[in-house]
Write a protein that holds these residues in place. Sequence first.
Motif, PDB file in Angstrom:
ATOM      1  N   ARG A  37      30.183  36.452  42.417  1.00  0.00           N
ATOM      2  CA  ARG A  37      29.914  37.052  43.727  1.00  0.00           C
ATOM      3  C   ARG A  37      30.775  38.294  43.951  1.00  0.00           C
ATOM      4  NH1 ARG A  37      31.737  35.326  49.069  1.00  0.00           N
ATOM      5  NH2 ARG A  37      30.167  35.829  50.661  1.00  0.00           N
ATOM      6  N   GLU A  38      32.031  38.220  43.508  1.00  0.00           N
ATOM      7  CA  GLU A  38      32.938  39.358  43.676  1.00  0.00           C
ATOM      8  C   GLU A  38      32.498  40.555  42.826  1.00  0.00           C
ATOM      9  OE1 GLU A  38      33.939  36.256  43.645  1.00  0.00           O
ATOM     10  OE2 GLU A  38      34.800  36.181  45.682  1.00  0.00           O
ATOM     11  N   ARG A  39      31.854  40.266  41.695  1.00  0.00           N
ATOM     12  CA  ARG A  39      31.358  41.362  40.863  1.00  0.00           C
ATOM     13  C   ARG A  39      30.233  42.099  41.576  1.00  0.00           C
ATOM     14  NH1 ARG A  39      28.089  40.882  35.186  1.00  0.00           N
ATOM     15  NH2 ARG A  39      26.410  40.538  36.696  1.00  0.00           N
ATOM     16  N   GLN A  40      29.354  41.356  42.220  1.00  0.00           N
ATOM     17  CA  GLN A  40      28.286  41.983  43.001  1.00  0.00           C
ATOM     18  C   GLN A  40      28.880  42.828  44.122  1.00  0.00           C
ATOM     19  OE1 GLN A  40      24.991  39.518  44.347  1.00  0.00           O
ATOM     20  NE2 GLN A  40      25.394  38.045  42.723  1.00  0.00           N
ATOM     21  N   LEU A  41      29.889  42.274  44.803  1.00  0.00           N
ATOM     22  CA  LEU A  41      30.532  43.008  45.883  1.00  0.00           C
ATOM     23  C   LEU A  41      31.144  44.300  45.352  1.00  0.00           C
ATOM     24  CD1 LEU A  41      31.660  43.428  48.712  1.00  0.00           C
ATOM     25  CD2 LEU A  41      33.519  41.826  48.154  1.00  0.00           C
ATOM     26  N   LEU A  79      39.020  49.152  48.401  1.00  0.00           N
ATOM     27  CA  LEU A  79      38.524  47.857  48.854  1.00  0.00           C
ATOM     28  C   LEU A  79      37.985  47.048  47.681  1.00  0.00           C
ATOM     29  CD1 LEU A  79      38.270  46.265  51.480  1.00  0.00           C
ATOM     30  CD2 LEU A  79      36.034  47.334  51.837  1.00  0.00           C
ATOM     31  N   ALA A  80      37.314  47.709  46.753  1.00  0.00           N
ATOM     32  CA  ALA A  80      36.824  47.001  45.558  1.00  0.00           C
ATOM     33  C   ALA A  80      37.984  46.364  44.799  1.00  0.00           C
ATOM     34  CB  ALA A  80      36.067  47.983  44.652  1.00  0.00           C
ATOM     35  N   LYS A  81      39.139  47.031  44.811  1.00  0.00           N
ATOM     36  CA  LYS A  81      40.310  46.515  44.092  1.00  0.00           C
ATOM     37  C   LYS A  81      41.010  45.383  44.836  1.00  0.00           C
ATOM     38  CE  LYS A  81      41.019  50.778  41.490  1.00  0.00           C
ATOM     39  NZ  LYS A  81      41.860  51.965  41.207  1.00  0.00           N
ATOM     40  N   GLU A  82      40.576  45.133  46.061  1.00  0.00           N
ATOM     41  CA  GLU A  82      41.060  43.952  46.790  1.00  0.00           C
ATOM     42  C   GLU A  82      40.445  42.678  46.217  1.00  0.00           C
ATOM     43  OE1 GLU A  82      43.006  43.379  49.768  1.00  0.00           O
ATOM     44  OE2 GLU A  82      43.792  45.389  49.372  1.00  0.00           O
ATOM     45  N   TYR A  83      39.266  42.804  45.639  1.00  0.00           N
ATOM     46  CA  TYR A  83      38.505  41.616  45.242  1.00  0.00           C
ATOM     47  C   TYR A  83      38.275  41.482  43.736  1.00  0.00           C
ATOM     48  CZ  TYR A  83      37.787  41.658  50.243  1.00  0.00           C
ATOM     49  OH  TYR A  83      38.002  41.670  51.601  1.00  0.00           O
ATOM     50  N   MET A  84      38.572  42.548  42.998  1.00  0.00           N
ATOM     51  CA  MET A  84      38.479  42.495  41.538  1.00  0.00           C
ATOM     52  C   MET A  84      39.682  43.220  40.949  1.00  0.00           C
ATOM     53  SD  MET A  84      35.737  40.829  40.445  1.00  0.00           S
ATOM     54  CE  MET A  84      35.191  41.462  38.847  1.00  0.00           C
ATOM     55  N   PRO A  85      40.100  42.859  39.722  1.00  0.00           N
ATOM     56  CA  PRO A  85      41.254  43.537  39.112  1.00  0.00           C
ATOM     57  C   PRO A  85      41.032  45.048  39.022  1.00  0.00           C
ATOM     58  CG  PRO A  85      40.663  41.571  37.865  1.00  0.00           C
ATOM     59  CD  PRO A  85      39.569  41.781  38.864  1.00  0.00           C
ATOM     60  N   ALA A  86      42.102  45.809  39.205  1.00  0.00           N
ATOM     61  CA  ALA A  86      42.006  47.268  39.231  1.00  0.00           C
ATOM     62  C   ALA A  86      41.386  47.824  37.954  1.00  0.00           C
ATOM     63  CB  ALA A  86      43.386  47.881  39.457  1.00  0.00           C
ATOM     64  N   GLU A  87      41.755  47.242  36.796  1.00  0.00           N
ATOM     65  CA  GLU A  87      41.229  47.780  35.547  1.00  0.00           C
ATOM     66  C   GLU A  87      39.722  47.534  35.413  1.00  0.00           C
ATOM     67  OE1 GLU A  87      43.060  43.687  34.585  1.00  0.00           O
ATOM     68  OE2 GLU A  87      43.535  45.442  35.848  1.00  0.00           O
TER      69      GLU A  87
END
Length: 201
Positions: free
Chosen positions: A110-114, A165-173
């Motif tokens: 789900r986080e990948r979709q976000l 915001l994307a980096k709040e939910y998935m690793p920065a790299e």
Amino acid sequence: MSSQFTKTILRLQLPTDPRWVNIAEKNIEEILVDHAYCEQKAATSGISLIVKYPDKTRLVEEMTDLVAEEWSHFERVMAELKKRGWGLGRNRPDEYVVELTKHIRKGGQRERQLMDHLLVNALIEARSCERFKLLWKNIQDEDLQRFYYELMVSEAGHYVSFVKLAKEYMPAEVVDARLKELLDIEAEIIRNLEPRPDRMH
């Protein structure tokens, strides 16, 4: 905002065709109408993210502010149309956005979709920022020069906010790698779209 900013901060891989700003100025009514709908769609996109991810507190907070700001931009574009004796014309499909959103992956985490949703929104803001810069620098209407300068600064901030915001939910790299992929995709979309007198994108 320099070309260096466009390359290093916005990271767009392909600049807008120089012909676009020339045909845009000659068709400013159509551009303003399309711009109004772009702001409306940006607000709607923020609302959709809130509805889809209500459990993401930071997302909800930031999208609430963004929706309010995008709607205020819509109202400002409408004021520019009214000032010139023009109305809100018909909506028209945004081929650029349609093509870009095809690359939001379905299924999986789900986080990948976000992340994909947020990064696609970031790229739309980045391209809008770049085009507002072209209008600010090149059109003769002084009121619209000031207007597009202010919106250029705002869209740059939105681009940065979506990536953070994307980096709040998935690793920065992971975010950085996906953003690089999407930047290449975005450039190819721009390469294959003819400049049109009735489109912001």
